[in-house]
Design an enzyme around this catalytic site. Structure first.
Site, short mmCIF file in Angstrom:
data_model
loop_
_atom_site.label_atom_id
_atom_site.label_comp_id
_atom_site.label_asym_id
_atom_site.label_seq_id
_atom_site.Cartn_x
_atom_site.Cartn_y
_atom_site.Cartn_z
N GLU A 153 0.83 -1.22 0.00
CA GLU A 153 0.00 0.00 0.00
C GLU A 153 0.86 1.25 0.00
O GLU A 153 1.83 1.36 0.75
CB GLU A 153 -0.91 -0.02 1.22
N HIS A 154 0.49 2.17 -0.87
CA HIS A 154 1.16 3.46 -1.04
C HIS A 154 2.60 3.30 -1.53
O HIS A 154 3.43 4.20 -1.34
CB HIS A 154 1.13 4.28 0.26
N SER B 10 -11.21 0.40 -6.00
CA SER B 10 -10.85 0.97 -7.31
C SER B 10 -12.00 0.99 -8.30
O SER B 10 -11.87 0.61 -9.47
CB SER B 10 -9.65 0.22 -7.92
N SER B 11 -13.14 1.47 -7.85
CA SER B 11 -14.26 1.64 -8.77
C SER B 11 -13.90 2.63 -9.87
O SER B 11 -14.35 2.50 -11.02
CB SER B 11 -15.51 2.10 -8.02
N ASP C 157 -3.76 0.62 -9.57
CA ASP C 157 -5.17 0.29 -9.73
C ASP C 157 -5.50 -0.01 -11.19
O ASP C 157 -6.18 -1.00 -11.50
CB ASP C 157 -6.05 1.43 -9.23
N GLY D 240 -16.41 4.29 -3.50
CA GLY D 240 -15.89 4.76 -2.23
C GLY D 240 -15.47 3.68 -1.27
O GLY D 240 -15.20 3.95 -0.10
#
Length: 372
Positions: free
Chosen positions: A24-25, A116-117, A162, A112
């Protein structure tokens, strides 16, 4: 817009959401990331028009319509439509000839939720336009164009993880993405926890995250400043002594997360390949602690969900995605999915938080045309 009922026989494309297992990140810090595409996605029906307009109709989040001209520029549209417009802007400014389109969009990726919508929407639109127009753009390059739509048109300074996951996903596999090279490389890694009686449970806390609110950009800026002070091109290349060379406590914490998360991602790949689920679960949990304490992107809902899943017997759990809300994931035995779901739900309700939506996901294929 022309009657959408007439689009029942129009070709359709689907691009999945994603769950990030580890890293992550790191995608904007030059580190490795390990996502899976999931079996929930965004579908796009697409056909060309004979003018310079793009008209869009979506059932996701209620029936909505919108449109824009092909010469759309950043700032011309906002909200959900900006992600669609950004794709056309990105494709056209890269030199591709693209006509007007009618698009009908639907999705099973919750907005939300940290799944990764937005990337699923971008990749579905980009994939449809690429094929209809015969542009011949490869999957990685198309993912990078979709990422540019979000970063430079919508204004979210995201990395490419993503979009790469949504575009390049493989059924039954995670993707080890190396963001330290240009273009990034993507390697499939078998992810067969199901074969050993396990499931990956997503816990959507219903705490809607907004990466456009500035906190995500702040973390990216902090990492960039740490890299500058350490005289590094990418923070993920920092050595173990890097934290000692920084004076600012916040930058120390951000750097510590990037260093340890890079090591965890490499370890998670080894655990997947050896099917060491105890070790893999421990890494999930350690990652959450780092994201909570050093990177400070968790929240009460995510912490409560992770703690409750672990208390109910999960092998490991952590938040997934950019943070500040959204979803957590938990690796659980197939027979305990209901028990873990019940305990997590009760814990969040008892804490007077929204009732979560819990569901199992599988590693899935990336963007593709749907056969009618």
């Amino acid at each position: 817009m022309r009657d959408t009922d007439a689009m029942t026989d129009v070709p359709q494309w689907i691009a999945p959401g994603r769950v990030n297992l580890m890293g992550e990140h790191l995608d904007y810090n030059g580190g490795p990331v390990l996502p899976i595409a999931i079996d929930r996605g965004t579908t796009v029906k697409a056909r060309t028009r004979d003018d310079d307009q793009v008209r869009v109709w979506t059932t996701h989040g209620g029936n909505q319509t919108g449109g824009f001209a092909l010469d759309v520029a950043p700032g011309d549209v906002d909200g959900w439509l900006s992600y669609v417009a950004g794709v056309f802007w990105s494709l056209r400014t890269a030199g591709n000839t693209v006509p007007g389109f009618d698009l009908v969009i639907d999705s099973t990726v919750p907005s939300g939720a940290g799944l990764s919508s937005s990337a699923a929407l971008e990749c579905a639109v980009a994939g449809a336009v690429n094929e209809v127009c015969g542009l011949g753009i490869g999957a990685i390059d198309l993912a990078l164009l979709a990422r540019r739509a979000e970063a430079d048109f919508v204004g979210v300074p995201c990395g490419a993880m993503d979009q790469l996951a949504s575009m390049c996903g493989q059924d039954g596999h995670a993707l080890l993405i190396n963001t330290a090279v240009t273009p990034p490389t993507v390697e499939a890694v078998a992810a067969d926890w199901a074969g050993d009686g396990l499931e990956l449970l997503v816990i959507d806390t219903k705490t809607v995250r907004q990466l456009t609110d500035g906190r995500y950009a702040q973390r990216r800026d902090e990492c960039a400043e740490a890299a500058r002070l350490l005289e590094l091109d990418a923070l993920a290349t920092a050595g173990p002594d890097a934290v000692l060379r920084l004076d600012d406590d916040t930058l120390k914490a951000r750097t510590r997360h990037v260093i340890t998360e890079t090591a965890r991602t490499r370890g998670a790949v080894r655990a997947l390949r050896t099917r060491d689920w105890i070790q893999f679960g421990a890494m999930l949990t350690a990652s959450h602690a780092s994201l909570r304490d050093d990177f400070e992107v968790s929240c009460v809902e995510l912490d409560t969900a992770v703690d409750a899943a672990l208390a109910a017997g999960a092998l490991g759990a952590r938040m997934t995605g950019g943070g500040f809300g959204g979803s957590a994931i938990a690796l659980v035995s197939a027979g305990s999915v209901n028990a873990v779901t019940e305990h997590v739900t009760n814990s969040l309700v008892h804490a007077e938080r929204p009732t979560p939506d819990c569901f199992v996901v599988q590693p899935a294929d990336g963007m593709r045309r749907v056969v009618p």
